[in-house]
Scaffold this motif. Structure first.
Motif, PDB file in Angstrom:
ATOM      1  N   ARG A  32      -3.981   6.861  -2.877  1.00 20.46           N
ATOM      2  CA  ARG A  32      -4.259   6.717  -1.452  1.00 20.46           C
ATOM      3  C   ARG A  32      -5.498   5.864  -1.242  1.00 20.46           C
ATOM      4  O   ARG A  32      -6.459   5.921  -1.993  1.00 20.46           O
ATOM      5  N   GLY A  33      -5.455   5.092  -0.184  1.00 21.47           N
ATOM      6  CA  GLY A  33      -6.543   4.173   0.089  1.00 21.47           C
ATOM      7  C   GLY A  33      -6.283   2.848  -0.597  1.00 21.47           C
ATOM      8  O   GLY A  33      -5.755   2.792  -1.714  1.00 21.47           O
TER       9      GLY A  33
ATOM     10  N   TYR B 120       2.101   2.296  -3.544  1.00 21.51           N
ATOM     11  CA  TYR B 120       1.115   2.990  -4.374  1.00 21.51           C
ATOM     12  C   TYR B 120       0.907   4.428  -3.902  1.00 21.51           C
ATOM     13  O   TYR B 120       0.643   5.330  -4.706  1.00 21.51           O
ATOM     14  N   GLU B 121       1.020   4.632  -2.612  1.00 22.13           N
ATOM     15  CA  GLU B 121       0.812   5.981  -2.081  1.00 22.13           C
ATOM     16  C   GLU B 121       1.874   6.959  -2.572  1.00 22.13           C
ATOM     17  O   GLU B 121       1.649   8.177  -2.565  1.00 22.13           O
ATOM     18  N   GLU B 122       3.014   6.451  -3.026  1.00 22.93           N
ATOM     19  CA  GLU B 122       4.066   7.321  -3.555  1.00 22.93           C
ATOM     20  C   GLU B 122       3.579   8.161  -4.727  1.00 22.93           C
ATOM     21  O   GLU B 122       4.083   9.259  -4.958  1.00 22.93           O
TER      22      GLU B 122
ATOM     23  N   GLU C 245       0.829  -1.204   0.000  1.00 22.15           N
ATOM     24  CA  GLU C 245       0.000   0.000   0.000  1.00 22.15           C
ATOM     25  C   GLU C 245       0.865   1.257   0.000  1.00 22.15           C
ATOM     26  O   GLU C 245       0.559   2.246  -0.695  1.00 22.15           O
TER      27      GLU C 245
ATOM     28  N   GLY D 119       0.289   8.955  -5.179  1.00 20.98           N
ATOM     29  CA  GLY D 119      -1.000   9.539  -4.855  1.00 20.98           C
ATOM     30  C   GLY D 119      -2.162   8.581  -4.883  1.00 20.98           C
ATOM     31  O   GLY D 119      -3.324   9.016  -4.795  1.00 20.98           O
TER      32      GLY D 119
END
Length: 285
Positions: A39-40, A33-35, A30, A37
């Motif tokens: 998010r979630g 992927y947040e790198e 997770e 943007g």
């Protein structure tokens, strides 16, 4: 050990699925992927798993993933492609999975190398007719690092089996929501299925009524004998459809793979919960 290829296919699924699934459940995945943007959980999930198909909209993903509510998929796709490209999502998927496996399998480096060496021949060149996700992932190159090669091999084998499972359910006349409702009447709690696949209560109850009309559920939601038999037959068909990679293996080779994969699957199970939405059993028993 004297087993059929179909039995071997089921045994191997229970061992390679936890290794593959770290790409969904481990925090490293997770975070990767947040790198960019995403998010979630679900933005990363749909971007990463759908990326081999290219910058698709929701319709092909609903069809290929099968058990997700169309409205849930449409909340992620195609919007995720405004934040990243499929190529970048594939990189993030690979590095996130590798980071998780490196942590979870610390101390098992030699076993990782040997397991990758054993699984890559089973996963390379999988026959992709009628198997959209397996074929799309099969078009990707194998990574060089052992931990990434192991994860990629398990992913190919998992999507190959999953495509066959979808075909078995379609042949049985079961749609995505009905498959979950029937499964929840047998062994996986509704709380592990409905909220994680996005179906509303109204859609869930409508699917239950359709199954009741077919004699697969009782009015109180219990699976009938016919319901149990339909699921059993679908699982058996899935095993048969997944057996081709394992046919060349003799009993000693199967036993060696079980010995190699069992401690790795058990270690990866620490990133999962049981029961879980994918229905994989705990390799630790």
């Amino acid at each position: 050990m004297n087993t059929s290829a179909a039995t071997t296919a089921r045994t191997m699924w229970a061992l390679f699925e936890p290794i593959h699934a770290v790409a969904y459940f481990a925090p490293e995945a997770e975070a990767a992927y947040e790198e960019v943007g995403l998010r979630g959980f679900w933005r990363g999930y749909f971007a990463g798993r759908a990326a081999p198909l290219g910058p698709v909209g929701p319709e092909p993903v609903v069809a290929a993933f099968f058990t997700f509510a169309p409205a849930m998929v449409a909340r992620a796709l195609p919007d995720v492609w405004s934040l990243t490209t499929p190529g970048r999502a594939l990189e993030l998927r690979r590095t996130g999975a590798a980071a998780a496996l490196t942590r979870l399998l610390a101390g098992h480096e030699r076993e990782v190398e040997r397991a990758a060496e054993a699984l890559v021949p089973r996963a390379a060149g999988l026959e992709g007719s009628g198997r959209v996700l397996a074929a799309a992932n099969g078009a990707l190159d194998f990574p060089d690092k052992p931990v990434e090669r192991l994860w990629h091999a398990t992913t190919l084998l998992r999507e190959h089996r999953g495509d066959g499972h979808v075909a078995a359910l379609v042949a049985a006349g079961i749609d995505g929501c009905e498959a979950l409702v029937l499964r929840s009447a047998v062994d996986v709690p509704r709380t592990e299925l409905q909220p994680h696949r996005g179906w509303t209560d109204q859609e869930w109850e409508a699917a239950a009524r359709r199954l009741t009309d077919r004699g697969l559920l009782t009015p109180d939601g219990t699976a009938t004998q016919d319901g149990y038999e339909l699921l059993r037959a679908a699982e058996s068909a899935t095993d048969r459809a997944a057996e081709r990679p394992w046919r060349p293996l003799g009993p000693d080779e199967v036993a060696t793979l079980v010995r190699l994969l069992t401690p790795l699957a058990t270690a990866c199970a620490a990133a999962l919960r049981f029961p879980n939405p994918i229905g994989v059993p705990n390799p630790a028993g």
